[in-house]
Design a protein around this motif. Structure first.
Motif, PDB file in Angstrom:
ATOM      1  N   UNK A   1       0.839  -1.213   0.000  1.00 40.99           N
ATOM      2  CA  UNK A   1       0.000   0.000   0.000  1.00 40.99           C
ATOM      3  C   UNK A   1       0.864   1.249   0.000  1.00 40.99           C
ATOM      4  N   UNK A   2       1.938   1.224   0.774  1.00 44.44           N
ATOM      5  CA  UNK A   2       2.824   2.379   0.837  1.00 44.44           C
ATOM      6  C   UNK A   2       3.585   2.551  -0.478  1.00 44.44           C
ATOM      7  N   UNK A   3       4.069   1.475  -1.032  1.00 42.53           N
ATOM      8  CA  UNK A   3       4.799   1.569  -2.299  1.00 42.53           C
ATOM      9  C   UNK A   3       3.929   2.123  -3.415  1.00 42.53           C
ATOM     10  N   UNK A   4       2.631   1.819  -3.365  1.00 46.19           N
ATOM     11  CA  UNK A   4       1.735   2.334  -4.395  1.00 46.19           C
ATOM     12  C   UNK A   4       1.590   3.845  -4.322  1.00 46.19           C
ATOM     13  N   UNK A   5       1.946   4.442  -3.197  1.00 41.17           N
ATOM     14  CA  UNK A   5       1.857   5.894  -3.043  1.00 41.17           C
ATOM     15  C   UNK A   5       3.117   6.612  -3.519  1.00 41.17           C
ATOM     16  N   UNK A   6       4.172   5.868  -3.816  1.00 39.32           N
ATOM     17  CA  UNK A   6       5.411   6.486  -4.276  1.00 39.32           C
ATOM     18  C   UNK A   6       5.205   7.055  -5.682  1.00 39.32           C
ATOM     19  N   UNK A   7       5.549   8.323  -5.913  1.00 44.10           N
ATOM     20  CA  UNK A   7       5.386   8.896  -7.258  1.00 44.10           C
ATOM     21  C   UNK A   7       6.083   8.041  -8.315  1.00 44.10           C
ATOM     22  N   UNK A   8       5.487   7.919  -9.496  1.00 47.80           N
ATOM     23  CA  UNK A   8       5.987   6.960 -10.487  1.00 47.80           C
ATOM     24  C   UNK A   8       7.333   7.301 -11.103  1.00 47.80           C
ATOM     25  N   UNK A   9       7.766   8.549 -11.047  1.00 52.83           N
ATOM     26  CA  UNK A   9       9.040   8.902 -11.656  1.00 52.83           C
ATOM     27  C   UNK A   9       8.972   8.888 -13.170  1.00 52.83           C
ATOM     28  N   UNK A  10      10.073   8.513 -13.809  1.00 49.69           N
ATOM     29  CA  UNK A  10      10.166   8.522 -15.271  1.00 49.69           C
ATOM     30  C   UNK A  10       9.738   7.151 -15.788  1.00 49.69           C
ATOM     31  N   UNK A  11       8.523   7.075 -16.297  1.00 45.30           N
ATOM     32  CA  UNK A  11       7.987   5.801 -16.779  1.00 45.30           C
ATOM     33  C   UNK A  11       8.847   5.264 -17.916  1.00 45.30           C
ATOM     34  N   UNK A  12       8.937   3.926 -18.013  1.00 43.16           N
ATOM     35  CA  UNK A  12       9.801   3.295 -19.009  1.00 43.16           C
ATOM     36  C   UNK A  12       9.437   3.715 -20.429  1.00 43.16           C
ATOM     37  N   UNK A  13       8.143   3.772 -20.737  1.00 39.52           N
ATOM     38  CA  UNK A  13       7.723   4.158 -22.092  1.00 39.52           C
ATOM     39  C   UNK A  13       8.084   5.613 -22.383  1.00 39.52           C
ATOM     40  N   UNK A  18      18.272  -3.087 -11.384  1.00 37.62           N
ATOM     41  CA  UNK A  18      17.753  -3.151 -10.020  1.00 37.62           C
ATOM     42  C   UNK A  18      16.275  -2.783  -9.921  1.00 37.62           C
ATOM     43  N   UNK A  19      15.683  -2.339 -11.031  1.00 42.34           N
ATOM     44  CA  UNK A  19      14.273  -1.978 -11.004  1.00 42.34           C
ATOM     45  C   UNK A  19      13.999  -0.615 -10.420  1.00 42.34           C
ATOM     46  N   UNK A  20      14.964   0.304 -10.463  1.00 40.47           N
ATOM     47  CA  UNK A  20      14.744   1.646  -9.923  1.00 40.47           C
ATOM     48  C   UNK A  20      15.155   2.736 -10.919  1.00 40.47           C
ATOM     49  N   UNK A  21      15.152   2.396 -12.214  1.00 39.66           N
ATOM     50  CA  UNK A  21      15.572   3.368 -13.218  1.00 39.66           C
ATOM     51  C   UNK A  21      14.609   4.546 -13.320  1.00 39.66           C
ATOM     52  N   UNK A  22      13.370   4.378 -12.859  1.00 42.89           N
ATOM     53  CA  UNK A  22      12.414   5.483 -12.914  1.00 42.89           C
ATOM     54  C   UNK A  22      12.820   6.650 -12.032  1.00 42.89           C
ATOM     55  N   UNK A  23      13.759   6.445 -11.126  1.00 44.43           N
ATOM     56  CA  UNK A  23      14.211   7.531 -10.259  1.00 44.43           C
ATOM     57  C   UNK A  23      15.320   8.359 -10.910  1.00 44.43           C
ATOM     58  N   UNK A  24      15.868   7.921 -12.034  1.00 42.92           N
ATOM     59  CA  UNK A  24      16.942   8.630 -12.725  1.00 42.92           C
ATOM     60  C   UNK A  24      16.402   9.243 -14.014  1.00 42.92           C
ATOM     61  N   UNK A  25      16.752  10.491 -14.311  1.00 44.69           N
ATOM     62  CA  UNK A  25      16.296  11.083 -15.574  1.00 44.69           C
ATOM     63  C   UNK A  25      16.846  10.293 -16.761  1.00 44.69           C
TER      64      UNK A  25
END
Length: 332
Positions: free
Chosen positions: A28-40, A102-109
């Motif tokens: 539930x908490x993770x779902x509240x994290x802003x999505x960042x830079x979506x892969x598409x 690592x599955x966290x590329x959405x946090x990097x521009x």
């Protein structure tokens, strides 16, 4: 891998615990994290940036004086980073793709490599500016998507003012999270990934540099964290990762006395991150998966090359260390 799939005791119905099974952020908490830079979205920008011309180069806003803010012909902007030496651009590129592993590329521009060619189509509109930039012909630079309206980030507890007060870093654990508001918890989810990421890459040019500066400046932890910004939706943006994996690995003796305690200060993790670390540990495949992703997604990878055998060994050793630390947190 199975160790991280074991289901322990669940909180009673109706409660909203921020932590599940003792060490994982709740879904539930993770779902509240802003999505960042979506892969598409990132893939579309990278494709456009490779095809676009650089219509203007401006000074300022992108770090050191050798960098430039580029206006591209498709209307977007990008920070063009020219490394003092090629290993900085290599570190930037490899860190970006390790974040993908690592599955966290959405946090990097989104970031792409480019060749400086004054007679090439991409740079032809700014040929005169290039002559005044002192960039070497044929050098590899990185283009990172410009993001508007970013603001500074001050480290939260337990890495913020408490660290500045001279206390030893204490582990972030489930027991101290119950009374925190959702906005703080959402930020801590992102911080747990950031600290793990910076340990794996040995990036000393973010929170570690602030911890190092405590010996001269006892209030440094109350100031903005280097190379970390916040988007308007609250998402953290991991900026400027050129110290990672290559430059950072050469300086482990100097910076690991700060990087290791920082990693040990985290004992709550995103379950997906822990699962990926467990898989890389089990398969001993950290460097191989990074190489595969880097070569598949970066057309200019060969111009910078990949990690040396020794650097690849160090990456795997750090993955193994993180895996052991997560297991230790579970045992606690």
């Amino acid at each position: 891998e199975q160790r991280f799939a074991v289901t322990g005791s669940q909180p009673p119905a109706g409660t909203a615990s921020p932590v599940e099974r003792g060490i994982f952020w709740s879904r539930e908490l993770e779902q509240q994290v802003p999505p960042g830079f979506a892969a598409e979205e990132a893939a579309a920008w990278l494709s456009a940036a490779r095809a676009a011309r650089v219509s203007a180069l401006e000074r300022g806003g992108c770090g050191r004086s050798s960098n430039r803010l580029a206006r591209l012909s498709d209307g977007s902007r990008a920070c063009v980073r020219y490394g003092i030496n090629p290993e900085q651009i290599q570190g930037e590129a490899l860190s970006y793709h390790l974040a993908g592993v690592l599955g966290m590329q959405e946090r990097l521009p989104p970031m792409v490599l480019a060749l400086v060619e004054t007679r090439g189509r991409q740079w032809e509109p700014v040929r005169e500016e290039l002559r005044g930039s002192h960039w070497a012909e044929g050098a590899v630079v990185s283009l990172t998507r410009w993001v508007d309206n970013l603001t500074a980030v001050v480290a939260p507890a337990p890495w913020g003012a408490e660290a500045g007060a001279g206390r030893r870093l204490q582990p972030l654990s489930a027991g101290e999270l119950g009374g925190l508001p959702p906005s703080q918890l959402v930020e801590l989810v992102q911080w747990s990934d950031l600290i793990l990421f910076d340990y794996l890459t040995a990036n000393f040019d973010r929170l570690v540099s602030n911890l190092f500066s405590l010996q001269w400046d006892p209030r440094v932890m109350r100031r903005a964290t280097s190379n970390l910004l916040r988007a308007p939706d609250g998402g953290l943006v991991f900026m400027d990762n050129e110290a990672g994996l290559v430059h950072g690995y050469r300086l482990l003796a100097m910076w690991d006395p700060y990087n290791e305690p920082l990693l040990r200060s985290v004992c709550v993790f995103r379950e997906g991150t822990a699962r990926r670390v467990a898989e890389l540990h089990r398969r001993r495949s950290a460097a191989a998966e990074l190489r595969r992703r880097y070569r598949a997604r970066e057309p200019l990878w060969a111009h910078l090359g990949f990690l040396s055998d020794r650097q690849a060994e160090l990456l795997q050793a750090r993955v193994d260390f993180v895996h052991r630390h997560i297991a230790h947190c579970r045992a606690q």
